[in-house]
Design an enzyme around this catalytic site. Structure first.
Site, PDB file in Angstrom:
ATOM      1  N   GLN A 180       7.667  75.688  19.966  1.00  0.00           N
ATOM      2  CA  GLN A 180       8.426  75.005  21.014  1.00  0.00           C
ATOM      3  C   GLN A 180       9.438  75.914  21.701  1.00  0.00           C
ATOM      4  O   GLN A 180      10.191  75.454  22.566  1.00  0.00           O
ATOM      5  CB  GLN A 180       9.171  73.805  20.409  1.00  0.00           C
ATOM      6  CG  GLN A 180       8.274  72.690  19.922  1.00  0.00           C
ATOM      7  CD  GLN A 180       7.721  71.829  21.044  1.00  0.00           C
ATOM      8  OE1 GLN A 180       8.178  71.887  22.188  1.00  0.00           O
ATOM      9  NE2 GLN A 180       6.723  71.025  20.724  1.00  0.00           N
ATOM     10  N   HIS A 202      -0.629  76.390  24.298  1.00  0.00           N
ATOM     11  CA  HIS A 202      -0.598  75.164  25.111  1.00  0.00           C
ATOM     12  C   HIS A 202       0.796  74.561  25.231  1.00  0.00           C
ATOM     13  O   HIS A 202       1.002  73.633  26.017  1.00  0.00           O
ATOM     14  CB  HIS A 202      -1.594  74.131  24.576  1.00  0.00           C
ATOM     15  CG  HIS A 202      -1.123  73.325  23.408  1.00  0.00           C
ATOM     16  ND1 HIS A 202      -0.586  72.067  23.536  1.00  0.00           N
ATOM     17  CD2 HIS A 202      -1.110  73.597  22.084  1.00  0.00           C
ATOM     18  CE1 HIS A 202      -0.277  71.591  22.342  1.00  0.00           C
ATOM     19  NE2 HIS A 202      -0.589  72.504  21.446  1.00  0.00           N
ATOM     20  N   CYS A 325       2.135  64.604  17.188  1.00  0.00           N
ATOM     21  CA  CYS A 325       1.288  64.822  16.020  1.00  0.00           C
ATOM     22  C   CYS A 325       1.386  63.677  15.015  1.00  0.00           C
ATOM     23  O   CYS A 325       0.585  63.594  14.101  1.00  0.00           O
ATOM     24  CB  CYS A 325       1.668  66.132  15.342  1.00  0.00           C
ATOM     25  SG  CYS A 325       1.472  67.557  16.425  1.00  0.00           S
TER      26      CYS A 325
END
Length: 402
Positions: A180, A202, A325
């Site tokens: 992140q 991504h 997630c």
């Protein structure tokens, strides 16, 4: 018409410049980088090594320190399992905060079944790990510490340089999940004294399905390979390399590095406006430190409202009630619970994450929509007083307040 995208922490749109760089490797340039006997392979290998250098430059490493993986989850698995197994003769004690990503926590739980002892450290009310807490739990048999740089749910920034110095002092392998953080913060693995660092394309406007693990070579960090067959990537990760994805990750990281300062400044302005506008409402507060955080991530709790109900009511906005997630789980966020939030408070949270393509107009629409939905749902809620004067917004500006 698609909703306004405010879930950049889950994934980012691929940058057109990244896509342009990738397309030739999906058409005519199809060689295997491991094919050393002809021009197709040489061409692919050159592209892979260029991308490796681009990723390395983004984190202050050398190209040979970068090992390709399928993403940050695999990188975390290789780092934790590989280091634990390689250093098991020295000890079997591992330390990590309770607020880590599931890719770290689940891997640690697997290591416990293999005889390793994992201590899951508490964090402070602002989501930050106290250095004193970490130091107090270090033992002679501690071999590995894993702490993420930027938390995926609440956006707080851990003091990685201080943790790195402590680990080096005790000769403990230090792993950092930086999925992140790329493009949001400057990263220098040498200055931070990091031994292993996980990355994902991504999360930084690159393609899905590709990531990397930084593995320190000087002094060399030992890892036991988890995937075998062919001895690719210094023997640490076998498998044919996806040239097009690797090229995309290289370009995405190059852009993240070059655009970072201007991009963060623009996003901070948007985030400040967003936070100020929403905190003007009563009974809303920020989860996590207000100072040690990236501006891209705003995690809010709303008194008197279920977060899922609010998210469903905001069908014109694409956002999250927590980590992508674990969004299928009905349990309250374990990260927010670790901050001391009640089940109700944890269930009432929304994660709004913005990024490169977020516009001022989009945020203005989002603010109006959120205000409207909050008022409408509170009018229907038995848990919210009919008069707002009965409910004071005590938690607006202090992340430690419930």
């Amino acid at each position: 018409m698609k909703p306004i995208y405010l879930d950049y922490a889950a994934t980012t749109p691929i940058d057109e410049r990244v896509l342009t760089e990738m397309l030739p490797w999906l058409r005519n340039n199809f060689g295997n980088p491991a094919s050393s006997s002809h021009a197709y392979g040489w061409e692919a290998e050159e592209a892979v090594e260029k991308a490796r250098a681009q990723v390395a430059a983004t984190i202050g490493a050398q190209p040979r320190d970068v090992v390709w993986t399928s993403g940050a989850t695999e990188a975390n698995n290789l780092a934790l399992k590989g280091a634990a197994q390689a250093y098991a003769q020295r000890g079997k004690h591992i330390l990590t905060p309770v607020t880590e990503h599931k890719a770290v926590l689940d891997t640690c739980q697997h290591l416990e079944t293999l005889g390793f002892e994992v201590e899951y450290l508490p964090v402070q009310a602002d989501g930050l790990l106290s250095i004193d807490t970490l130091a107090a739990h270090i033992r002679p048999d501690t071999i590995l510490v894993s702490v993420m740089l930027v938390n995926n749910e609440i956006g707080v920034i851990q003091d990685i340089p201080a943790i790195g110095a402590l680990c080096q002092q005790h000769q403990i392998v230090f792993h950092v999940d930086a999925a992140q953080a790329v493009g949001k913060l400057p990263i220098d693995v040498e200055a931070m004294q990091v031994d292993l660092l996980s990355m994902s394309a991504h999360k930084a406007y690159g393609p899905k399905g590709i990531g990397a693990l930084y593995v320190r070579r000087r002094p060399r960090v030992q890892l036991t390979a988890q995937i075998h067959g062919g001895g690719h990537e210094r023997g640490l990760r076998s498998g044919t390399l996806p040239t097009h994805q690797i090229v995309g990750m290289g370009k995405a990281f190059e852009l993240a590095n070059s655009l970072r300062d201007d991009e963060v400044a623009r996003i901070r302005e948007l985030a400040d406006m967003l936070r100020s506008a929403l905190l003007a409402l009563p009974g809303i507060y920020v989860n996590g430190s207000l100072t040690q955080r990236v501006p891209h991530n705003l995690n809010l709790s709303f008194d008197g409202i279920e977060g899922e109900a609010l998210m469903l009511d905001l069908d014109q906005l694409a956002l999250s009630s927590g980590s992508a997630c674990s969004s299928a789980s009905l349990a309250p966020s374990y990260v927010l619970k670790a901050l001391g939030r009640s089940d109700q408070q944890a269930h009432s949270s929304l994660r709004i994450s913005i990024g490169r393509f977020t516009t001022l107009a989009e945020l203005e629409q989002a603010i109006a929509a959120i205000k409207h939905s909050v008022q409408r749902l509170r009018d229907l809620s038995p848990f919210w007083p009919t008069s707002t004067s009965e409910h004071t917004p005590t938690g607006h500006h202090d992340a430690a307040q419930p």
